[in-house]
Design a protein around this motif. Sequence first.
Motif, PDB file in Angstrom:
ATOM      1  N   ASN B 122       0.817  -1.218   0.000  1.00 47.33           N
ATOM      2  CA  ASN B 122       0.000   0.000   0.000  1.00 47.33           C
ATOM      3  C   ASN B 122       0.847   1.262   0.000  1.00 47.33           C
ATOM      4  O   ASN B 122       0.602   2.191  -0.763  1.00 47.33           O
ATOM      5  CB  ASN B 122      -0.945   0.017   1.204  1.00 47.33           C
ATOM      6  N   GLU B 123       1.853   1.276   0.846  1.00 48.99           N
ATOM      7  CA  GLU B 123       2.721   2.455   0.913  1.00 48.99           C
ATOM      8  C   GLU B 123       3.425   2.666  -0.423  1.00 48.99           C
ATOM      9  O   GLU B 123       3.532   3.788  -0.907  1.00 48.99           O
ATOM     10  CB  GLU B 123       3.773   2.309   2.022  1.00 48.99           C
ATOM     11  N   ALA B 124       3.899   1.566  -1.006  1.00 49.78           N
ATOM     12  CA  ALA B 124       4.608   1.677  -2.285  1.00 49.78           C
ATOM     13  C   ALA B 124       3.672   2.220  -3.371  1.00 49.78           C
ATOM     14  O   ALA B 124       4.075   3.064  -4.177  1.00 49.78           O
ATOM     15  CB  ALA B 124       5.173   0.320  -2.692  1.00 49.78           C
ATOM     16  N   LEU B 125       2.443   1.735  -3.388  1.00 49.70           N
ATOM     17  CA  LEU B 125       1.482   2.223  -4.381  1.00 49.70           C
ATOM     18  C   LEU B 125       1.230   3.710  -4.166  1.00 49.70           C
ATOM     19  O   LEU B 125       1.235   4.500  -5.118  1.00 49.70           O
ATOM     20  CB  LEU B 125       0.160   1.446  -4.260  1.00 49.70           C
ATOM     21  N   GLU B 126       1.017   4.092  -2.926  1.00 49.93           N
ATOM     22  CA  GLU B 126       0.746   5.504  -2.628  1.00 49.93           C
ATOM     23  C   GLU B 126       1.902   6.391  -3.068  1.00 49.93           C
ATOM     24  O   GLU B 126       1.683   7.458  -3.638  1.00 49.93           O
ATOM     25  CB  GLU B 126       0.478   5.691  -1.127  1.00 49.93           C
ATOM     26  N   ARG B 127       3.114   5.924  -2.808  1.00 49.74           N
ATOM     27  CA  ARG B 127       4.280   6.718  -3.214  1.00 49.74           C
ATOM     28  C   ARG B 127       4.311   6.919  -4.726  1.00 49.74           C
ATOM     29  O   ARG B 127       4.872   7.888  -5.217  1.00 49.74           O
ATOM     30  CB  ARG B 127       5.579   6.045  -2.745  1.00 49.74           C
ATOM     31  N   SER B 128       3.699   5.974  -5.459  1.00 49.02           N
ATOM     32  CA  SER B 128       3.675   6.099  -6.911  1.00 49.02           C
ATOM     33  C   SER B 128       2.412   6.795  -7.400  1.00 49.02           C
ATOM     34  O   SER B 128       2.092   6.745  -8.591  1.00 49.02           O
ATOM     35  CB  SER B 128       3.760   4.725  -7.558  1.00 49.02           C
ATOM     36  N   GLY B 129       1.667   7.354  -6.471  1.00 45.74           N
ATOM     37  CA  GLY B 129       0.482   8.097  -6.869  1.00 45.74           C
ATOM     38  C   GLY B 129      -0.723   7.219  -7.181  1.00 45.74           C
ATOM     39  O   GLY B 129      -1.663   7.631  -7.868  1.00 45.74           O
ATOM     40  N   ILE B 130      -0.697   5.984  -6.692  1.00 40.35           N
ATOM     41  CA  ILE B 130      -1.831   5.073  -6.913  1.00 40.35           C
ATOM     42  C   ILE B 130      -2.553   4.868  -5.576  1.00 40.35           C
ATOM     43  O   ILE B 130      -1.914   4.591  -4.557  1.00 40.35           O
ATOM     44  CB  ILE B 130      -1.336   3.715  -7.449  1.00 40.35           C
TER      45      ILE B 130
END
Lengths: 223, 489
Positions: B122-130
Amino acid sequence: MTTAREDIIGSIRRHLAASKPFDAVHREHAGGQAEAVVNTALPAENLADVGTPLDNFGSSASLLGIHFEVAANVREAAALVESVINRIGAKDIAISDSELVAESIETIETVEFTRDASTEFLFGSDLGITSAQWAIAETGTLVLEAESENHRLISLVPPVHLCLLEASKIRQTLGEVLTLTQGNLGHAMTFVTGASRTSDIELTLAIGVHGPGELHVIVLADR
Amino acid sequence: MQQLTAETFDQNARAALNDPVLHGALRNLADNFVTRRQNAIASVDDWEGLREKARAIKEETLLHLDEYLSQFVENAEKAGAKIHWARDGKEACQIVIDLVKNRDARMVVKAKSMAGEEIHLNEALERSGIEPVETDLGEWIIQLAGETPSHIVVPAIHKTKEQIADIFVEKVGIEKTDNVDVLTKTTRRILRERFAEAEVGISGVNFGVAETGTILILENEGNIRLTTSLTKTHIAVMGIEKVIPKFADLDVFLKLLPRSGTGQRLTAYQSLITGVKKNAADAGPEDVHIVLMDNGRSRMLGHPVTRQSLACIRCGACLNACPVYQQVGGHAYGSVYPGPIGAVITPQLIGISKAKQLPYASSLCGACKEVCPVKIDIPELLLHLRAEITDGTAGGSANNPERKRRFAESLAFKMYGKAWSGQFSYGLGTKAARIMQKLVVRDGKIGKASGLIAKLLPPLGAWTAWRDAPAVAPRSFREQWKDGLDKQG
Ligand code: SF4
């Protein structure tokens, strides 16, 4: 540069090899820890002695809170379908492309049925009617094969799912159904055992969180 | 919420012991799950035989993991699934992000996946704007609360109904209610909107069948079915240990997993996905991706004791049965995987130096081993890891003869530990806390384990009342170990 696949497989092999000397010591000390003897056939639980597949499916279904009815023939099934429609006041009804479903609703004239419903329609619908390819008596499970019928979403999105089931499709055990289906597995097969449920809040059971909150099964005894 | 870490288990646990609301919430666990599990396993003729069989299948798979994985990949690809390999969590996240971006999606619906939690997807997705949207009720609650799961099956078990209702008032804007049905109906309404707009769905995998290339995912809510059938792209993140050889093996695991986890004969839904649809008009995703992830797993194959960790089917039974987990809850473990199984796999996943306390977060009462459907000897694993910490062998080469000798010693110690805890084995359930207390007093004297759990005792009135347990003369870890060796002969 090696690929991730090569690296992972390589690492698996390397570590398995490194484990070898320990494996013997471990087995010796642990008193013969599970030797890798694999034979998955489970002893047939003698359900057949207890009841017919239909009877057993019925008792499993009622334990699960499934609305379960047996119809002697298509005419009776149609009457049962109609009474479900009336009771829940269903107006927007999606049906699958199953022949059995078509026959069972043929005589119902009070409402309209939508074939090939769009996702939008399904989201606003009141009822989905499908059949099932197999059923499992020991668990009260319906088996839906996506390549035999377009019920993947119709059995899932509407708040109520009504499933017509031929009695001859009921098997006693999960093991039998796995054997029957393995030969021609389609892209999706779904096992449905009761209505959608959750216990995520204080382990309190709540029904219908994402999937249908009501599941009706009408078995056609003559098929 | 401040994120707890595994390094400070003792502090975390002490804080948890002083949290009466948490205890209220956790009480349901023992009352509900433990009893339900007992009833459910009674409906199987030969539960023990089934466990043996499951363990044998897992052992066979793990001993030939390279072959079974290759077979799985071949068959899944033949059926039209796309396979990706990820050495670690970072690679797995990147693969997922790239796939989401290929769809030009800004949002994904997610079905609960411990593998996803493990790699902090989740954190990784958020960092990519997803934007990741959790759709399992429990996961959604903790996502709204900005927390992490505290249980591998029921992620929000640490929360009371009142706390959850408050979250809904604050984040969703409904009137305060203590009606669970209203809370679930609200969830359905709101998440339906997200499902309607989602193009990409991300799930985990419970079993991957080598023989057919099928992935199977179990659930009760229907959000996994929605995630994997409504979207255009389905991405499944799968640990490499999830593979099983045969389709028929599912019979064994489907009998064990729901009964052990939630006390059901079968969960409401199983999705068996074999590749991708052949007919464009059918419902279902246009493409199915399986991300095979190692992330420290292959390393666990390097030793028969640690290899068992990979047999875990994530049923959660060991958490429910564990007297320590029942008292401190999941967050104290400071890891995605809490409870007994967390105490053994976290140090292996994140490195033993970052989770030194976890192998001691147990009284070795054996309740976890007794309930585990795949017969993982968690106490043995705990002792193995403790020995690694004590001897500083952690991370050493597996082929080192010195280490092999120590291994024999640690096994001897294990035998000793067994005999020693035998006299207190009254059984499980309500007596577990009592057993724990007795063992804690004794365990408290063993080397580095000392203090840690013993320190947990004072705030607990109920436990201190039992402090009439026989006291043991203080002896060093070494002495007791030697003693164990002598008895071994
Ligand atoms: S270790 Fe065993 S009991 Fe614990 S979660 Fe894994 S399979 Fe279940």
